[in-house]
Enzyme design. Structure first.
Site, PDB file in Angstrom:
ATOM      1  CB  THR B  84      -0.942   0.008   1.221  1.00  0.00           C
ATOM      2  OG1 THR B  84      -1.890  -1.043   1.085  1.00  0.00           O
ATOM      3  CG2 THR B  84      -1.674   1.323   1.343  1.00  0.00           C
ATOM      4  CD  GLN B 191      -3.333 -11.255  -3.592  1.00  0.00           C
ATOM      5  OE1 GLN B 191      -3.001 -12.418  -3.352  1.00  0.00           O
ATOM      6  NE2 GLN B 191      -3.913 -10.487  -2.686  1.00  0.00           N
ATOM      7  CB  SER B 209       2.537  -6.938   1.196  1.00  0.00           C
ATOM      8  OG  SER B 209       2.107  -5.634   0.983  1.00  0.00           O
ATOM      9  CG  HIS B 211       0.704  -9.201   4.987  1.00  0.00           C
ATOM     10  ND1 HIS B 211      -0.572  -9.666   4.804  1.00  0.00           N
ATOM     11  CD2 HIS B 211       0.757  -7.978   4.390  1.00  0.00           C
ATOM     12  CE1 HIS B 211      -1.267  -8.775   4.114  1.00  0.00           C
ATOM     13  NE2 HIS B 211      -0.494  -7.739   3.857  1.00  0.00           N
ATOM     14  CB  CYS B 339      -8.349  -2.983   1.636  1.00  0.00           C
ATOM     15  SG  CYS B 339      -6.740  -3.703   1.973  1.00  0.00           S
TER      16      CYS B 339
END
Lengths: 385, 393
Positions: B84, B191, B209, B211, B339
């Site tokens: 983000t 993704q 990201s 995570h 989100c």
């Protein structure tokens, strides 16, 4: 110790059973103060007094602001009945007003002790003069004063300023119990509040259709119940599982009738619960013509299954007015949280507007929901609010 | 009966829905933890003393690890708090660009691209949308149409894998088109990382990201082929591109996860297994009458999609309701991007032309490396039961 002077409202019109109302008022106040031991409630004619330690002041103010039955209240000075003491007290109140930026004032006096040497008018003049002399910056305005100083001559003398407006109404519980049909919306909590103001203590029933409705929506309704409970000496909040009933209505009834039939089932369920709890009436937030289910015909259909009286305090009120009330009692912010208490799936695109009670009854009976309703009510857990 | 807690739990138990065993199918929102703990030298890498130097060395070593795993140079890797932030960093740097060209983004982008592009639009930048097909992918055709509509386009954000539908855009082909036009290509690879092969050489910038790979949250990175001038300033860390005291422990963990997960052979092996599992899932879903795939023509073996993400709907059951019902049955799924779960809108489904009913009913199943065939079977069993119990009769 500080003293609050409480002005009794409508209950002063009661006749032989006035003591019942006064006792309820005392008990309700004690409840709101959580049975605080250091507090003393002193009944009197037309006036009650609350004495408490100074540190209890914020709690006392909060409690008095939630107490149905009062027309007004104020923290008051308690004095010997001498002119000197009274005038001194008035000047002190005037000083306080001036310190808070008030520019104009007026003195009002009343005396129940007619033996007191000065009459009300003279008291006002003398007090006014004393204040003006001590605080020349203040001015008297008898028409629209910014601040008011009150003198009451009873068995003692009381001087206070700017009485708070009380909630009015009658003490909660003096009319018995009511069963509120609570949704997560703006209207039903306000309906509960208004009926509490007419003396009903309130239990609430919330009909959910989990998993079509969410736990968040139920928590929201519970929160509304708790806010209401802070005015109504608590109560019990029932979460009634109506999922199966929703589904059966959806499966077997014509789509335009879904909402109406569900409301009939809710009223039936609420009445069973009400009778079990000893409630004398049902309470809803219906307001005429607000939504499709609230046309006169549909309201008639909705209540056709019940025989307890249905109290609809909002029936003649505009949405704007209801919203203002909701803001005043503190439920509005919670009511507008975006958790739906009805799944979009069950809302008909073209709801029936002018149902005939006989037709509604016929459709409802055809669904044979009675045992499901009874089972749902029996399974409904209750929580204290 | 006055109970203090959990009238809902009582209800769910009575409906035989509750179970203590959990099966996790929301890997697209976050991965199950990979087990590598967050640890590293505590010093501030900008400090001159020994503690600082140790931290600096560890940070740079982590950077090298990440670069090696991704096939980039260490100087092209910048640590951020996650994709983000990386997306926002790239987009808002456009405000400092002199060029007045249009900023393009695909209709399937994550809110951190979509909403920031809207913000840029409010700030006066020209912004345009690249259409997506019903798989969520940008195709050469849809890109071509956007470029025709916005001939002055200078920047395009196209994600590698759509996070709601699983569609995999053909990046080499799209990259070629963009390179020819001299258009800056930013790719959100969140993704795709660790799940499909990703070639950073195709793009000018990329965001990821940690995570999603199993690392603790709060760490990610931005790949920049060439340095840019960022909008926000600070203490000058990360060559001034992403100021702020560096998350050394996070960077070390990220390096470890990238080394583990971004290894090409592992990606291939896991891909095959994942495809097999989702093949079973898709076949099973097709056997449940009320269930539809989104898009409807997704096949058991379908190279248009990542085998890690799937969107489906069960007629008569809103997606949110399905999430709750499956949650009670012990399965974690989601509707759309976590989100955007707060809102009712499904912009990505709307962008592919799904009707309002389908948008309402859509839900996402996403798997990861520890998902087993047995979990898929159990999920299908639960879906079957829920479809019968709650679905349209």
């Amino acid at each position: 110790m500080i003293t609050f002077l409480l002005k009794l409202g409508e209950l002063t019109l009661k006749g032989g059973n006035r003591s019942v109302f006064e006792r309820a008022l005392r008990e309700n106040l004690r409840y709101l103060l959580k049975n605080e031991a250091s507090v003393k409630i002193i009944p009197g004619r037309g006036r009650f007094f609350l004495r408490c330690p100074e540190e209890i002041r914020p709690r006392a103010r909060d409690a008095l602001g939630r107490l149905f039955g009062l027309s007004g209240w104020a923290e008051t000075q308690v004095l010997e009945k001498t002119e000197a003491a009274i005038l001194r007290a008035c000047v002190q109140e005037g000083r306080d007003l001036a310190a808070r930026g008030f520019k104009t004032f007026k003195v009002e006096a009343r005396r129940t002790d007619k033996g007191f040497p000065l009459d009300s008018y003279s008291l006002c003049c003398k007090a006014g003069a004393a204040i003006l002399e001590a605080l020349p910056a203040l001015k008297v305005d008898v028409h629209a004063p910014e601040g008011k100083i009150h003198i009451e001559i009873r068995e003692r003398a009381y001087v206070y300023r700017n009485a708070e407006k009380g909630l009015g109404g009658l003490p909660v519980g003096t009319a018995g119990r009511g069963m509120l049909l609570l949704s997560g919306g703006i209207d039903s909590p306000v309906a509960g509040y208004l009926m509490a103001g007419r003396g009903l203590s309130i239990d609430a029933s919330y009909f959910h259709a989990y998993p079509y409705t969410s736990e968040e929506a139920r928590q929201k309704a519970l929160r509304l119940g708790k806010i209401l409970g802070s005015y109504t000496r608590g109560g019990i909040f029932y979460s009634v599982p109506y999922t199966e009933i929703q589904q059966r209505i959806q499966k077997a009834a014509p789509q335009p009738w879904h909402t109406l039939l569900l409301r009939m089932a809710m009223m039936e369920g609420a009445e069973i619960l009400a009778r079990r709890q000893g409630a004398k009436g049902l309470i809803t937030g219906e307001s005429l013509s607000q939504v499709a289910s609230q046309t006169p015909e549909n309201i008639a259909s909705t209540e056709s299954r019940v025989s307890l009286p249905v109290f609809r305090p909002l029936i003649g009120l505009d949405k704007e007015y209801i919203i203002r009330l909701a803001e005043k009692i503190g439920t509005y912010e919670t009511s507008i949280l975006p958790y739906q208490d009805c799944c979009a799936l069950f809302s008909p695109a073209h709801p029936v507007l002018r149902s005939k009670p006989a037709e509604a009854m016929g459709l409802y009976e055809g669904l044979d929901l009675k045992s499901s309703v009874e089972a749902a009510i029996a399974a409904a857990p209750g929580e204290q609010i | 009966m006055v109970g203090r807690l959990g009238p809902f739990r009582v209800y769910c138990r009575s409906m035989s829905l509750e179970t203590s065993e959990r099966r996790y199918f929301d890997w697209a929102s976050t991965a199950m933890p990979g087990g590598i703990s967050l640890d590293g030298p505590f010093g501030n890498p900008s400090s001159r003393h020994r503690e600082g130097r140790e931290a600096r060395i560890a940070l740079e070593r982590a950077r090298e690890t990440c670069a090696g795993a991704l096939g980039a140079a260490p100087g092209q890797i910048y640590f951020t708090s996650g994709a983000t932030e990386s997306n926002a960093l790239v987009l808002f740097s456009r405000l400092l660009q002199q060029s007045r060209g249009t900023i393009l983004f695909s209709g399937g982008e994550h809110p951190s691209i979509r909403e920031n592009c809207r913000a840029l639009e409010r700030l006066g930048k020209g912004v345009g949308v690249i259409g997506i097909d019903k798989t969520g992918r940008v195709s050469p055709e849809t890109l071509g149409r956007a470029l025709k509509k916005y001939p002055d386009a200078r920047f395009a954000a196209i994600m590698a894998v759509n996070n709601e539908l699983g569609g995999v855009s053909d990046l080499p082909v799209l990259a070629e088109i963009l390179r020819e036009k001299g258009i800056f290509f930013h790719c959100d690879i969140v993704q795709g990382l660790g799940k499909i092969p990703i070639d950073l050489a195709l793009m000018d910038s990329a965001s990821l990201s940690g995570h999603k790979l199993g690392s603790p949250r709060g760490i990610g990175l931005l790949y920049l082929r060439k340095a840019l001038v960022p909008l926000c300033a600070g203490g000058g860390q990360e060559k001034g591109i992403r100021p702020g005291t560096e998350n050394v422990a996070g960077a070390i963990a990220l390096g470890e996860y990238l080394k583990l997960r971004a290894e090409p052979n592992l990606i291939q092996a896991e891909y095959t297994k994942a495809a097999e599992r989702f093949g079973l899932l898709i076949a099973g879903l097709k056997r449940i009458p009320a269930c539809v795939l989104i898009p409807e023509d997704r096949q058991e073996e379908d190279s248009r999609f990542s085998p890690y993400i799937l969107q489906a709907a069960c007629r008569g059951i809103p997606g949110e309701v399905m999430v709750r019902a499956l949650d009670d049955a012990g399965f974690a799924i989601s509707t759309g991007s976590a989100c955007s779960s707060g809102g009712k809108e499904r912009p990505v489904l709307q962008a592919i032309g799904a009707d309002p009913q389908t948008s309402l009913e859509g839900f996402r199943i996403s798997q990861g490396w520890t998902t087993a065939k047995e979990d898929i079977q159990a999920l299908l069993g639960a879906l079957q039961k829920i479809a019968v119990q709650w679905g349209k009769k």
